[in-house]
Structures are given as structure tokens and as C-alpha cells.
Design a protein around this motif. Sequence first.
Motif, PDB file in Angstrom:
ATOM      1  N   GLU A  57      41.475  35.553  46.949  1.00  0.00           N
ATOM      2  CA  GLU A  57      41.517  37.007  46.824  1.00  0.00           C
ATOM      3  C   GLU A  57      40.840  37.441  45.522  1.00  0.00           C
ATOM      4  O   GLU A  57      41.070  36.855  44.460  1.00  0.00           O
ATOM      5  N   LYS A  58      40.000  38.462  45.625  1.00  0.00           N
ATOM      6  CA  LYS A  58      39.312  38.950  44.436  1.00  0.00           C
ATOM      7  C   LYS A  58      40.276  39.720  43.536  1.00  0.00           C
ATOM      8  O   LYS A  58      41.099  40.500  44.027  1.00  0.00           O
ATOM      9  N   PRO A  59      40.176  39.537  42.217  1.00  0.00           N
ATOM     10  CA  PRO A  59      41.052  40.282  41.309  1.00  0.00           C
ATOM     11  C   PRO A  59      40.690  41.763  41.281  1.00  0.00           C
ATOM     12  O   PRO A  59      39.534  42.143  41.472  1.00  0.00           O
ATOM     13  N   ALA A  60      41.690  42.598  41.031  1.00  0.00           N
ATOM     14  CA  ALA A  60      41.491  44.042  40.991  1.00  0.00           C
ATOM     15  C   ALA A  60      40.695  44.446  39.761  1.00  0.00           C
ATOM     16  O   ALA A  60      40.783  43.807  38.707  1.00  0.00           O
ATOM     17  N   ASP A  61      39.923  45.521  39.898  1.00  0.00           N
ATOM     18  CA  ASP A  61      39.073  45.976  38.782  1.00  0.00           C
ATOM     19  C   ASP A  61      39.521  47.314  38.205  1.00  0.00           C
ATOM     20  O   ASP A  61      38.847  47.879  37.341  1.00  0.00           O
ATOM     21  N   ARG A  62      40.638  47.835  38.661  1.00  0.00           N
ATOM     22  CA  ARG A  62      41.209  49.102  38.200  1.00  0.00           C
ATOM     23  C   ARG A  62      40.241  50.268  38.422  1.00  0.00           C
ATOM     24  O   ARG A  62      40.289  51.277  37.716  1.00  0.00           O
ATOM     25  N   ASP A  63      39.357  50.113  39.383  1.00  0.00           N
ATOM     26  CA  ASP A  63      38.363  51.143  39.728  1.00  0.00           C
ATOM     27  C   ASP A  63      37.399  51.455  38.589  1.00  0.00           C
ATOM     28  O   ASP A  63      36.800  52.533  38.548  1.00  0.00           O
ATOM     29  N   TRP A  64      37.219  50.519  37.681  1.00  0.00           N
ATOM     30  CA  TRP A  64      36.234  50.686  36.607  1.00  0.00           C
ATOM     31  C   TRP A  64      34.855  50.204  37.040  1.00  0.00           C
ATOM     32  O   TRP A  64      33.860  50.480  36.378  1.00  0.00           O
ATOM     33  N   GLY A  65      34.804  49.433  38.109  1.00  0.00           N
ATOM     34  CA  GLY A  65      33.557  48.832  38.551  1.00  0.00           C
ATOM     35  C   GLY A  65      33.570  47.333  38.335  1.00  0.00           C
ATOM     36  O   GLY A  65      34.333  46.800  37.524  1.00  0.00           O
ATOM     37  N   GLY A 100      30.510  44.031  39.130  1.00  0.00           N
ATOM     38  CA  GLY A 100      29.181  43.704  38.630  1.00  0.00           C
ATOM     39  C   GLY A 100      29.206  42.991  37.294  1.00  0.00           C
ATOM     40  O   GLY A 100      29.768  41.911  37.156  1.00  0.00           O
ATOM     41  N   LYS A 101      28.613  43.621  36.291  1.00  0.00           N
ATOM     42  CA  LYS A 101      28.438  43.012  34.970  1.00  0.00           C
ATOM     43  C   LYS A 101      29.623  43.253  34.028  1.00  0.00           C
ATOM     44  O   LYS A 101      29.571  42.840  32.861  1.00  0.00           O
ATOM     45  N   ARG A 102      30.657  43.910  34.503  1.00  0.00           N
ATOM     46  CA  ARG A 102      31.847  44.029  33.659  1.00  0.00           C
ATOM     47  C   ARG A 102      32.586  42.689  33.633  1.00  0.00           C
ATOM     48  O   ARG A 102      32.547  41.935  34.615  1.00  0.00           O
ATOM     49  N   PRO A 103      33.270  42.384  32.534  1.00  0.00           N
ATOM     50  CA  PRO A 103      33.986  41.115  32.482  1.00  0.00           C
ATOM     51  C   PRO A 103      35.115  41.094  33.511  1.00  0.00           C
ATOM     52  O   PRO A 103      35.796  42.101  33.716  1.00  0.00           O
ATOM     53  N   VAL A 104      35.274  39.970  34.172  1.00  0.00           N
ATOM     54  CA  VAL A 104      36.370  39.846  35.126  1.00  0.00           C
ATOM     55  C   VAL A 104      37.693  39.962  34.367  1.00  0.00           C
ATOM     56  O   VAL A 104      37.823  39.485  33.238  1.00  0.00           O
ATOM     57  N   ILE A 105      38.649  40.656  34.979  1.00  0.00           N
ATOM     58  CA  ILE A 105      39.990  40.824  34.425  1.00  0.00           C
ATOM     59  C   ILE A 105      41.007  40.425  35.482  1.00  0.00           C
ATOM     60  O   ILE A 105      40.646  40.098  36.614  1.00  0.00           O
ATOM     61  N   ASN A 106      42.267  40.448  35.103  1.00  0.00           N
ATOM     62  CA  ASN A 106      43.348  40.092  36.037  1.00  0.00           C
ATOM     63  C   ASN A 106      43.198  38.665  36.566  1.00  0.00           C
ATOM     64  O   ASN A 106      43.423  38.402  37.751  1.00  0.00           O
ATOM     65  N   VAL A 107      42.821  37.749  35.676  1.00  0.00           N
ATOM     66  CA  VAL A 107      42.748  36.333  36.046  1.00  0.00           C
ATOM     67  C   VAL A 107      43.667  35.537  35.129  1.00  0.00           C
ATOM     68  O   VAL A 107      43.668  35.724  33.913  1.00  0.00           O
ATOM     69  N   TYR A 128      48.756  35.092  22.585  1.00  0.00           N
ATOM     70  CA  TYR A 128      49.153  34.049  23.532  1.00  0.00           C
ATOM     71  C   TYR A 128      49.827  34.693  24.737  1.00  0.00           C
ATOM     72  O   TYR A 128      50.439  35.755  24.643  1.00  0.00           O
ATOM     73  N   PHE A 129      49.666  34.034  25.860  1.00  0.00           N
ATOM     74  CA  PHE A 129      50.178  34.526  27.135  1.00  0.00           C
ATOM     75  C   PHE A 129      50.657  33.338  27.966  1.00  0.00           C
ATOM     76  O   PHE A 129      50.101  32.245  27.854  1.00  0.00           O
ATOM     77  N   THR A 130      51.632  33.569  28.825  1.00  0.00           N
ATOM     78  CA  THR A 130      52.005  32.513  29.762  1.00  0.00           C
ATOM     79  C   THR A 130      50.819  32.254  30.680  1.00  0.00           C
ATOM     80  O   THR A 130      50.073  33.193  31.026  1.00  0.00           O
ATOM     81  N   PRO A 131      50.579  31.002  31.083  1.00  0.00           N
ATOM     82  CA  PRO A 131      49.348  30.692  31.818  1.00  0.00           C
ATOM     83  C   PRO A 131      49.248  31.333  33.201  1.00  0.00           C
ATOM     84  O   PRO A 131      48.164  31.358  33.782  1.00  0.00           O
ATOM     85  N   ASP A 132      50.355  31.869  33.719  1.00  0.00           N
ATOM     86  CA  ASP A 132      50.293  32.560  35.012  1.00  0.00           C
ATOM     87  C   ASP A 132      50.081  34.066  34.859  1.00  0.00           C
ATOM     88  O   ASP A 132      50.046  34.808  35.851  1.00  0.00           O
ATOM     89  N   TYR A 133      49.891  34.526  33.611  1.00  0.00           N
ATOM     90  CA  TYR A 133      49.784  35.951  33.320  1.00  0.00           C
ATOM     91  C   TYR A 133      48.416  36.486  33.713  1.00  0.00           C
ATOM     92  O   TYR A 133      47.381  35.888  33.428  1.00  0.00           O
ATOM     93  N   ARG A 134      48.411  37.651  34.365  1.00  0.00           N
ATOM     94  CA  ARG A 134      47.171  38.354  34.696  1.00  0.00           C
ATOM     95  C   ARG A 134      47.298  39.787  34.203  1.00  0.00           C
ATOM     96  O   ARG A 134      48.332  40.430  34.418  1.00  0.00           O
ATOM     97  N   TYR A 135      46.235  40.287  33.556  1.00  0.00           N
ATOM     98  CA  TYR A 135      46.307  41.669  33.098  1.00  0.00           C
ATOM     99  C   TYR A 135      44.907  42.234  32.906  1.00  0.00           C
ATOM    100  O   TYR A 135      43.915  41.504  32.955  1.00  0.00           O
ATOM    101  N   VAL A 136      44.866  43.558  32.656  1.00  0.00           N
ATOM    102  CA  VAL A 136      43.597  44.278  32.619  1.00  0.00           C
ATOM    103  C   VAL A 136      42.829  44.096  31.304  1.00  0.00           C
ATOM    104  O   VAL A 136      41.707  44.559  31.187  1.00  0.00           O
ATOM    105  N   TYR A 137      43.432  43.455  30.303  1.00  0.00           N
ATOM    106  CA  TYR A 137      42.689  43.218  29.071  1.00  0.00           C
ATOM    107  C   TYR A 137      42.438  41.755  28.804  1.00  0.00           C
ATOM    108  O   TYR A 137      42.163  41.359  27.681  1.00  0.00           O
ATOM    109  N   LEU A 138      42.511  40.935  29.851  1.00  0.00           N
ATOM    110  CA  LEU A 138      42.416  39.490  29.661  1.00  0.00           C
ATOM    111  C   LEU A 138      41.393  38.881  30.609  1.00  0.00           C
ATOM    112  O   LEU A 138      41.513  39.003  31.834  1.00  0.00           O
ATOM    113  N   GLY A 139      40.355  38.227  30.042  1.00  0.00           N
ATOM    114  CA  GLY A 139      39.323  37.540  30.813  1.00  0.00           C
ATOM    115  C   GLY A 139      39.019  36.185  30.204  1.00  0.00           C
ATOM    116  O   GLY A 139      39.906  35.543  29.638  1.00  0.00           O
ATOM    117  N   PHE A 140      37.759  35.756  30.261  1.00  0.00           N
ATOM    118  CA  PHE A 140      37.441  34.439  29.706  1.00  0.00           C
ATOM    119  C   PHE A 140      35.948  34.264  29.535  1.00  0.00           C
ATOM    120  O   PHE A 140      35.122  35.022  30.035  1.00  0.00           O
TER     121      PHE A 140
END
Length: 256
Positions: A59-67, A69-76, A242-254
Motif C-alpha cells: 500500500e502506498k503511504p499517504a501524502d496528506r494531499d500535498w502531492g 512526485g519529487k516530494r520526499p516520501v513520508i509516513n514510512v 528518536y522514534f519507535t521503528p514502527d512509527y509513521r508520520y508526516v515529518y519523517l522520511g529517509f
Amino acid sequence: PRPSMKLVAGVTFEMGDIMGDNEYDDEKLHTVTLSSFYLGAYEVTFEEYDRYCEATGKEKPADRDWGRGKRPVINVSWYDVVAYCNWLSQQHGFKPVYTIDGENVSADWSANGYRLPTEAEWEYAARAVNGKGGGKVRFGNGKDVADPKEINFDGSKDFKKPYSIVGEYRGKTTPVGDFPPNSLGLYDMSGNVFEWCWDWYGTYPTASQTDPKGANSGSNRVGRGGSWGLVPVHARCAIRYYFTPDYRYVYLGFRL
């Protein structure tokens, strides 16, 4: 396509609160020696991660309707990211770094595949001065003052610091590479999204270390670099989140 990677030549440097900001007590200076490594010029984008999801049925992670493409992936999550690293390695005929057994993940540091940076590698690359890492500089774009025209962070006046300028708070991610890179050619090392690192979060050692990999165990993995939603103090190269490794959020990518 392969990610755009930059060679970072290893050296000995002082890791931690090199600027003497005294913001948090987990940034104590200590000596680290690193081997050379490659680091992605950009944070991994939705475009890249969506390709993985389409290929694997994930399943693709949500983008919060920001778009996307070239935006950094979030919610991973951290677990999502190490699985992506292994998949990308296989796509390019490299040996995967990670062995994944549920929530147990181990790394083969001799493998040539894609992986997360260690916390030490990340900080060394972020602190680039005159084309070398590990320099005395506060932010990941090579500057000592955070300017919202140059870094995507919360530049609201309520969070002004002696080392920041008040300016636009965008309230969302920006496409990777929108702001000038540091002198190693790395973009968004401060701001935009926090970036997962390999390490378990733990207390810094007092003794010198070579190619440190973080604490032997823990409950949280390290995130570095600040984000669009956080304030100047959190955009510094020395900041440790630091975050728990199962954490997903809108300000966290890689970054790879």
C-alpha cells in the motif's frame, strides 16, 4: 533509475554539539573515525517509493494531499525503509544489506547494497564545509544561521533563536532539491523531513570509536535533520531525535 549518490570520504571528526549551543544533554562531543561511504544527494521521493509499492503490491503511504512526485516520501516506518533498501538492492543486482525476520533486523556491513546511514555517517555528511564533512557548522546546508528561504522549517517568530531568521512557515514538505545543497552536494540535510538512521538510540560513548553503529539494542531508532514542522533548534546537525521503528508520520522520511 539508480539514486543519485555522493561519495563521502571518511576521516576522524568530533561528533556532537560542535557549536557549543548547549541545547540538549545527549549531544556530548566525542571522537569518531569513519570509513568512506556513499550517501544519497536527495531524500527518497514518493516517485521512487511508489515504484516499489507498485512492484510489490504494498500500500502506498499517504501524502496528506500535498502531492507526490519529487516530494520526499513520508509516513514510512523504519521497517518499511529497510525492506525498501533490500528491494532496491535486488533491482540493481547488489547484495542486500539487511536480513529481516519480522521485527528482527540485522545488517551485513560488507554487502554492497543500499542501506540507511548510521547516525555518525549522517552527521559527518551534514556538517560539510569546503567540500569535506565533519566541519564546524551548525546546519546541514553549510550555514550557521537557519533562514526559511534556505531551509524548510518552522521559521515563525515564536521560535526565533539567536541562530535563526524569522520567515515563512510552509507547513508542508517541499520537493527535494528546492534549496541549495551543502558543499558535498547533499540537499535538505536540515529541514524538510526527519531522516531515519540505522542506529538504536542510546547515550553517546566517551571513548573514541571507529565506524560506530549505535547502541546494541533499544526501543527507538534515530532520526536526524529536523523537518518542515519543527523549529530552528531541531534543524541543527547535532540534534538527535528518536522514534519507535514502527512509527509513521508526516515529518519523517529517509535517505539512502
